[in-house]
Scaffold this motif. Structure first.
Motif, PDB file in Angstrom:
ATOM      1  N   SER A  86       0.833  -1.211   0.000  1.00  0.00           N
ATOM      2  CA  SER A  86       0.000   0.000   0.000  1.00  0.00           C
ATOM      3  C   SER A  86       0.859   1.250   0.000  1.00  0.00           C
ATOM      4  CB  SER A  86      -0.925  -0.007   1.218  1.00  0.00           C
ATOM      5  OG  SER A  86      -1.830  -1.089   1.169  1.00  0.00           O
ATOM      6  N   PHE A  87       1.905   1.250   0.796  1.00  0.00           N
ATOM      7  CA  PHE A  87       2.823   2.387   0.864  1.00  0.00           C
ATOM      8  C   PHE A  87       3.512   2.614  -0.473  1.00  0.00           C
ATOM      9  CE2 PHE A  87       7.347   3.593   1.881  1.00  0.00           C
ATOM     10  CZ  PHE A  87       7.097   4.932   2.141  1.00  0.00           C
ATOM     11  N   ILE A  88       4.015   1.558  -1.079  1.00  0.00           N
ATOM     12  CA  ILE A  88       4.699   1.666  -2.368  1.00  0.00           C
ATOM     13  C   ILE A  88       3.761   2.193  -3.444  1.00  0.00           C
ATOM     14  CG2 ILE A  88       5.732   0.274  -4.228  1.00  0.00           C
ATOM     15  CD1 ILE A  88       6.858  -1.544  -1.934  1.00  0.00           C
ATOM     16  N   SER A  89       2.538   1.699  -3.445  1.00  0.00           N
ATOM     17  CA  SER A  89       1.553   2.132  -4.440  1.00  0.00           C
ATOM     18  C   SER A  89       1.120   3.574  -4.218  1.00  0.00           C
ATOM     19  CB  SER A  89       0.341   1.197  -4.392  1.00  0.00           C
ATOM     20  OG  SER A  89      -0.670   1.634  -5.262  1.00  0.00           O
ATOM     21  N   ASP A  90       0.801   3.911  -2.981  1.00  0.00           N
ATOM     22  CA  ASP A  90       0.305   5.262  -2.673  1.00  0.00           C
ATOM     23  C   ASP A  90       1.343   6.335  -2.959  1.00  0.00           C
ATOM     24  OD1 ASP A  90      -2.053   4.096  -1.878  1.00  0.00           O
ATOM     25  OD2 ASP A  90      -1.645   4.260   0.275  1.00  0.00           O
ATOM     26  N   LYS A  91       2.590   6.041  -2.631  1.00  0.00           N
ATOM     27  CA  LYS A  91       3.670   7.021  -2.786  1.00  0.00           C
ATOM     28  C   LYS A  91       4.491   6.807  -4.059  1.00  0.00           C
ATOM     29  CE  LYS A  91       3.086   9.169   1.189  1.00  0.00           C
ATOM     30  NZ  LYS A  91       2.762  10.621   1.285  1.00  0.00           N
ATOM     31  N   GLN A  92       4.126   5.790  -4.840  1.00  0.00           N
ATOM     32  CA  GLN A  92       4.850   5.444  -6.071  1.00  0.00           C
ATOM     33  C   GLN A  92       6.348   5.284  -5.805  1.00  0.00           C
ATOM     34  OE1 GLN A  92       3.564   7.440  -9.702  1.00  0.00           O
ATOM     35  NE2 GLN A  92       1.789   8.280  -8.633  1.00  0.00           N
ATOM     36  N   ILE A  93       6.642   4.521  -4.788  1.00  0.00           N
ATOM     37  CA  ILE A  93       8.022   4.294  -4.364  1.00  0.00           C
ATOM     38  C   ILE A  93       8.734   3.381  -5.356  1.00  0.00           C
ATOM     39  CG2 ILE A  93       9.503   3.363  -2.548  1.00  0.00           C
ATOM     40  CD1 ILE A  93       7.973   5.913  -1.747  1.00  0.00           C
ATOM     41  N   ASP A  94       9.931   3.768  -5.775  1.00  0.00           N
ATOM     42  CA  ASP A  94      10.725   2.882  -6.630  1.00  0.00           C
ATOM     43  C   ASP A  94      12.084   2.560  -6.007  1.00  0.00           C
ATOM     44  OD1 ASP A  94      12.171   5.207  -6.991  1.00  0.00           O
ATOM     45  OD2 ASP A  94      12.402   4.932  -9.146  1.00  0.00           O
ATOM     46  N   SER A  95      12.361   3.128  -4.812  1.00  0.00           N
ATOM     47  CA  SER A  95      13.597   2.814  -4.098  1.00  0.00           C
ATOM     48  C   SER A  95      13.286   2.840  -2.604  1.00  0.00           C
ATOM     49  CB  SER A  95      14.693   3.822  -4.430  1.00  0.00           C
ATOM     50  OG  SER A  95      15.889   3.513  -3.726  1.00  0.00           O
ATOM     51  N   LEU A  96      13.236   1.650  -2.009  1.00  0.00           N
ATOM     52  CA  LEU A  96      12.796   1.510  -0.620  1.00  0.00           C
ATOM     53  C   LEU A  96      13.940   1.059   0.269  1.00  0.00           C
ATOM     54  CD1 LEU A  96      10.443   1.346   1.475  1.00  0.00           C
ATOM     55  CD2 LEU A  96      10.187  -1.055   0.791  1.00  0.00           C
ATOM     56  N   THR A  97      14.110   1.755   1.378  1.00  0.00           N
ATOM     57  CA  THR A  97      15.016   1.327   2.439  1.00  0.00           C
ATOM     58  C   THR A  97      14.181   0.819   3.604  1.00  0.00           C
ATOM     59  OG1 THR A  97      16.789   2.866   1.859  1.00  0.00           O
ATOM     60  CG2 THR A  97      16.751   2.060   4.117  1.00  0.00           C
ATOM     61  N   MET A  98      14.508  -0.373   4.088  1.00  0.00           N
ATOM     62  CA  MET A  98      13.829  -0.911   5.261  1.00  0.00           C
ATOM     63  C   MET A  98      14.755  -0.799   6.468  1.00  0.00           C
ATOM     64  SD  MET A  98      11.967  -4.388   3.980  1.00  0.00           S
ATOM     65  CE  MET A  98      11.440  -4.640   2.264  1.00  0.00           C
ATOM     66  N   ILE A  99      14.226  -0.288   7.570  1.00  0.00           N
ATOM     67  CA  ILE A  99      14.925  -0.256   8.839  1.00  0.00           C
ATOM     68  C   ILE A  99      14.242  -1.283   9.733  1.00  0.00           C
ATOM     69  CG2 ILE A  99      15.725   1.166  10.752  1.00  0.00           C
ATOM     70  CD1 ILE A  99      16.674   2.201   8.040  1.00  0.00           C
ATOM     71  N   ASN A 126      11.557  -5.980  -5.765  1.00  0.00           N
ATOM     72  CA  ASN A 126      12.110  -5.199  -6.883  1.00  0.00           C
ATOM     73  C   ASN A 126      12.440  -3.766  -6.496  1.00  0.00           C
ATOM     74  OD1 ASN A 126      12.001  -7.344  -8.668  1.00  0.00           O
ATOM     75  ND2 ASN A 126       9.981  -6.811  -9.463  1.00  0.00           N
ATOM     76  N   VAL A 127      11.685  -3.186  -5.569  1.00  0.00           N
ATOM     77  CA  VAL A 127      11.931  -1.780  -5.222  1.00  0.00           C
ATOM     78  C   VAL A 127      12.817  -1.625  -3.984  1.00  0.00           C
ATOM     79  CG1 VAL A 127       9.729  -1.070  -6.241  1.00  0.00           C
ATOM     80  CG2 VAL A 127       9.858  -1.485  -3.775  1.00  0.00           C
ATOM     81  N   THR A 128      13.111  -2.736  -3.314  1.00  0.00           N
ATOM     82  CA  THR A 128      13.935  -2.640  -2.102  1.00  0.00           C
ATOM     83  C   THR A 128      15.390  -2.373  -2.464  1.00  0.00           C
ATOM     84  OG1 THR A 128      12.473  -4.115  -0.863  1.00  0.00           O
ATOM     85  CG2 THR A 128      14.718  -3.845  -0.027  1.00  0.00           C
ATOM     86  N   ASN A 129      15.900  -1.282  -1.942  1.00  0.00           N
ATOM     87  CA  ASN A 129      17.268  -0.855  -2.214  1.00  0.00           C
ATOM     88  C   ASN A 129      18.248  -1.421  -1.190  1.00  0.00           C
ATOM     89  OD1 ASN A 129      19.427   0.846  -3.327  1.00  0.00           O
ATOM     90  ND2 ASN A 129      19.185   2.050  -1.458  1.00  0.00           N
ATOM     91  N   ARG A 130      17.841  -1.426   0.083  1.00  0.00           N
ATOM     92  CA  ARG A 130      18.684  -1.962   1.141  1.00  0.00           C
ATOM     93  C   ARG A 130      17.852  -2.191   2.395  1.00  0.00           C
ATOM     94  NH1 ARG A 130      21.496   3.316   1.919  1.00  0.00           N
ATOM     95  NH2 ARG A 130      23.473   2.331   1.323  1.00  0.00           N
ATOM     96  N   VAL A 131      18.386  -3.042   3.248  1.00  0.00           N
ATOM     97  CA  VAL A 131      17.820  -3.256   4.579  1.00  0.00           C
ATOM     98  C   VAL A 131      18.892  -2.907   5.597  1.00  0.00           C
ATOM     99  CG1 VAL A 131      16.805  -4.909   6.185  1.00  0.00           C
ATOM    100  CG2 VAL A 131      16.370  -5.149   3.722  1.00  0.00           C
ATOM    101  N   VAL A 132      18.559  -2.023   6.521  1.00  0.00           N
ATOM    102  CA  VAL A 132      19.440  -1.749   7.650  1.00  0.00           C
ATOM    103  C   VAL A 132      18.857  -2.510   8.832  1.00  0.00           C
ATOM    104  CG1 VAL A 132      20.398  -0.010   9.199  1.00  0.00           C
ATOM    105  CG2 VAL A 132      20.116   0.509   6.757  1.00  0.00           C
ATOM    106  N   ALA A 133      19.537  -3.573   9.242  1.00  0.00           N
ATOM    107  CA  ALA A 133      19.030  -4.476  10.265  1.00  0.00           C
ATOM    108  C   ALA A 133      19.715  -4.177  11.598  1.00  0.00           C
ATOM    109  CB  ALA A 133      19.266  -5.926   9.850  1.00  0.00           C
ATOM    110  N   LEU A 134      18.956  -3.658  12.540  1.00  0.00           N
ATOM    111  CA  LEU A 134      19.477  -3.323  13.855  1.00  0.00           C
ATOM    112  C   LEU A 134      19.305  -4.522  14.780  1.00  0.00           C
ATOM    113  CD1 LEU A 134      17.755   0.189  14.072  1.00  0.00           C
ATOM    114  CD2 LEU A 134      20.070  -0.329  13.256  1.00  0.00           C
ATOM    115  N   ALA A 135      20.398  -5.049  15.259  1.00  0.00           N
ATOM    116  CA  ALA A 135      20.388  -6.199  16.170  1.00  0.00           C
ATOM    117  C   ALA A 135      19.423  -7.283  15.706  1.00  0.00           C
ATOM    118  CB  ALA A 135      20.022  -5.735  17.585  1.00  0.00           C
ATOM    119  N   PRO A 136      19.575  -7.800  14.485  1.00  0.00           N
ATOM    120  CA  PRO A 136      18.666  -8.835  14.001  1.00  0.00           C
ATOM    121  C   PRO A 136      18.934 -10.181  14.678  1.00  0.00           C
ATOM    122  CG  PRO A 136      20.445  -8.526  12.435  1.00  0.00           C
ATOM    123  CD  PRO A 136      20.633  -7.471  13.500  1.00  0.00           C
TER     124      PRO A 136
END
Length: 285
Positions: A86-99, A126-136
């Protein structure tokens, strides 16, 4: 003039896919059934600082899902996929960083590792650019073993700390070893993840009552995590051993290498604005 108009049209057509594209950042909590993760899990100071690291800071989402479930469940990965889609569609995200933090890293790895599991996964991947994983908790934790298999005191301790759930069963060391060898990517000997999985490792807990740094993110949590360190290696954040945190992806840094005052990050502090962590992430992304 006609040639100029045709050339202009070609240029517009060529760049049109990028006109409405945008960068975005998603904050993905760890174990727990969250309904207000912004305030109850992360804090506004942390989120509002980190999102300044993207070109459009308003393009952010704070995920609220039931991560007390096994990572593949609809309430966990399915909920994450729906909110991200929903977030990607609503904001037309093409480069996503996950924290991500803690068990959130496992849910994210499940999504990235199993593109055919759910029709929503491929677009997110496809749109995920990177994941920053804090204490995974990539390698699980002996605390999950203690809670699920230990003596009465250990089991009671887990209940008091809110650690009795399917998600905690999942984070038993042998269980995570099985998942890492079968369903999940990113660990040694397994396929690489489709996007960088960059890890921040927490290596210790400070709870000295006279040390002001022990009060960041709540002194009572540091005391509890100092206690749970008795089940763990010397290098741990009070919930996870360093070897577990670094089991998947690549280590970006271990706390004392970059934090203000070379302070360690307990498991509680690695999701809050402690020792310049929020600014380090902001500048990194």
């Amino acid at each position: 003039m006609k040639i100029l108009k045709q050339f202009t049209l070609l240029v517009l057509v060529a760049i049109s896919p990028f006109v409405h594209s945008a960068t975005g950042v998603a904050f993905i909590h760890g174990t727990g059934h969250q309904t207000d993760a912004l305030n109850d899990y992360w804090s506004s100071e942390f989120v509002d600082t980190v999102r300044q690291g993207i070109t459009e800071p308003d393009n952010y989402v704070v995920i609220n899902c039931d991560f007390d479930q096994y990572m593949w469940e609809q309430a966990a990965a399915g909920c994450l996929a729906q909110q991200l889609s929903s977030f990607i569609s609503d904001k037309q995200i093409d480069s996503l960083t996950m924290i991500t933090h803690s068990n959130g890293g496992n849910v994210v790895r499940w999504l990235l590792s199993n593109p055919t599991w759910d029709s929503r996964y491929p677009n997110i991947i496809n749109v995920t650019n990177r994941v920053v994983a804090l204490a995974p908790s990539s390698g699980g934790t002996p605390l999950a073993d203690a809670v699920n298999q230990g003596n009465v005191f250990e089991t009671s301790l887990g209940w008091l700390l809110g650690y009795v759930s399917n998600a905690v069963k999942q984070q038993q060391v042998s269980w995570m070893e099985h998942y890492n060898n079968t369903w999940l990517h990113g660990t040694a000997g397994r396929p690489a993840l489709s996007s960088p999985f960059e890890v921040v490792v927490g290596s210790d807990v400070d709870s000295a009552i006279w040390d002001g740094d022990s009060y960041c993110a709540g002194y009572q949590y540091q005391v509890a995590l100092e206690t749970t360190q008795n089940w763990l290696d010397d290098c741990s954040d009070g919930f996870l051993e360093c070897s577990s945190q670094s089991a998947a992806g690549t280590v970006w840094f271990t706390d004392k290498q970059r934090t203000a005052g070379r302070e360690p990050l307990s498991h509680q502090q690695s999701r809050r604005a402690c020792f310049n962590l929020h600014r380090l992430i902001r500048d990194h992304i």
